[in-house]
Design an enzyme around this catalytic site. Structure first.
Site, PDB file in Angstrom:
ATOM      1  N   CYS A  76     -13.532  -2.904   4.681  1.00 32.99           N
ATOM      2  CA  CYS A  76     -12.222  -2.294   4.495  1.00 32.99           C
ATOM      3  C   CYS A  76     -11.214  -3.418   4.310  1.00 32.99           C
ATOM      4  CB  CYS A  76     -11.878  -1.463   5.734  1.00 32.99           C
ATOM      5  SG  CYS A  76     -10.211  -0.784   5.737  1.00 32.99           S
ATOM      6  N   CYS A 190      -9.339  -2.055  -2.360  1.00 35.78           N
ATOM      7  CA  CYS A 190      -9.594  -1.055  -1.320  1.00 35.78           C
ATOM      8  C   CYS A 190     -11.000  -0.574  -1.606  1.00 35.78           C
ATOM      9  CB  CYS A 190      -8.598   0.094  -1.415  1.00 35.78           C
ATOM     10  SG  CYS A 190      -9.031   1.522  -0.387  1.00 35.78           S
TER      11      CYS A 190
HETATM   12  N1  DGL Z   1     -11.056   1.589   2.545  1.00 34.95           N
HETATM   13  C1  DGL Z   1      -9.864   0.987   3.055  1.00 34.95           C
HETATM   14  C2  DGL Z   1      -9.580  -0.342   2.363  1.00 34.95           C
HETATM   15  O1  DGL Z   1     -10.490  -0.976   1.845  1.00 34.95           O
HETATM   16  C3  DGL Z   1      -8.586   1.753   3.152  1.00 34.95           C
HETATM   17  C4  DGL Z   1      -8.500   3.231   3.228  1.00 34.95           C
HETATM   18  C5  DGL Z   1      -7.445   3.714   4.188  1.00 34.95           C
HETATM   19  O2  DGL Z   1      -6.232   3.688   3.867  1.00 34.95           O
HETATM   20  O3  DGL Z   1      -7.858   4.107   5.289  1.00 34.95           O
HETATM   21  O4  DGL Z   1      -8.474  -0.820   2.349  1.00 34.95           O
END
Ligand code: DGL
Length: 265
Positions: A76, A190
């Site tokens: 993430c 993301c």
């Molecule tokens: N998957 C997360 C990232 O890579 C973000 C998603 C969220 O806002 O929870 O930043």
């Protein structure tokens, strides 16, 4: 000596980390994996730095104590750009983070103009300024927060069809900035966004290429686990926080990533 049954724990706020898991599977097919989706706190991208840091450190501390992973991957960008250092300070487990793929984008661009799509929290991080200064000097990096794409990816992986206007808005958020018409490379900063590569490609047009960090992260995990034995004792499973009704329609998708079963925290 690492226990051959010790899992690799892959952590995200939701389904985004599956893009990293898919690459890890290619390099380490025998590695036992626990996939963790903190759906109770999704989206991370709309939270403050303090909220994200406290949540991620607390959750990973509990999970490390309970499951003794050989390695934790924070799949993430939002959590990594904010809390990677703190998590490394409090846990002895090796931690692999996810940072926006600005370096490969800067190497690939022909026009010298790069776009970056991320969450609201990620695009304001000093970590991103640092990557830009280190790897993209002499290039132009245009940033745009596209939090709607997180929900779109969550919906798609539950079998839904997101509104195409969401992808148009994300593309226009970059292309309509001064100089945006020259963007030829977009960093998907993301982990949810590569799940929408087809939709984004249609919105940006053919001349724009996308880069993300998933392959690089998988290579790093492969490197750090070199020489370790892997023996899966049970089927891989997911831990999903929050409302169980929201989980059941994820089971089929998780299965396609080799994740059989969902447990609560
Ligand atoms: N998957 C997360 C990232 O890579 C973000 C998603 C969220 O806002 O929870 O930043």
């Amino acid at each position: 000596m690492v226990d051959p049954a010790a899992p690799i724990l892959i952590f995200d706020s939701g389904v985004g980390g599956l893009t990293v898991l898919a690459e890890v599977r290619k390099l380490l097919p025998d590695a036992p994996v626990i996939y963790v989706a903190d759906e109770a706190a999704l989206p991370y991208g709309d939270k403050t730095e303090a909220e994200i840091a406290a949540r991620v450190c607390g959750l990973l501390g509990r999970l490390a104590e309970r499951y003794h992973p050989r390695l934790i991957c924070i799949a993430c960008n939002t959590a990594s750009t904010i809390a990677l250092g703190m998590v490394r300070d409090v846990l002895e487990t090796p931690i692999v983070g996810t940072v926006p793929a600005i370096k490969p984008a800067a190497e690939n661009t022909q026009s010298g103009v790069i776009g970056l799509l991320g969450t609201t929290a990620t695009i304001r991080q000093a970590y991103v300024d640092k990557l830009e200064a280190e790897f993209a000097t002499g290039k132009t990096l245009l940033r745009h927060a596209a939090p709607e794409l997180v929900g779109a990816a969550e919906l798609k992986l539950r079998g839904g069809t997101p509104d195409p206007a969401i992808f148009e808005r994300a593309a226009q958020g970059l292309l309509s900035q001064p100089g945006g018409e020259s963007i030829d490379t977009v960093v998907l900063a993301c982990t949810h966004f590569p799940l929408l590569a087809d939709e984004l490609s249609a919105a940006f047009g053919e001349k724009v290429k996308f880069v993300d960090g998933a392959q690089g992260i998988a290579r790093r995990i492969h490197y750090l686990t070199q020489g370790q034995a892997f023996a899966r004792q049970d089927q891989d499973f997911a831990i999903v926080t929050g409302d169980e009704h929201n989980h059941s329609n994820l089971a089929g998708t998780l299965q396609t990533y080799g994740i059989c079963g969902i447990r609560s925290l």
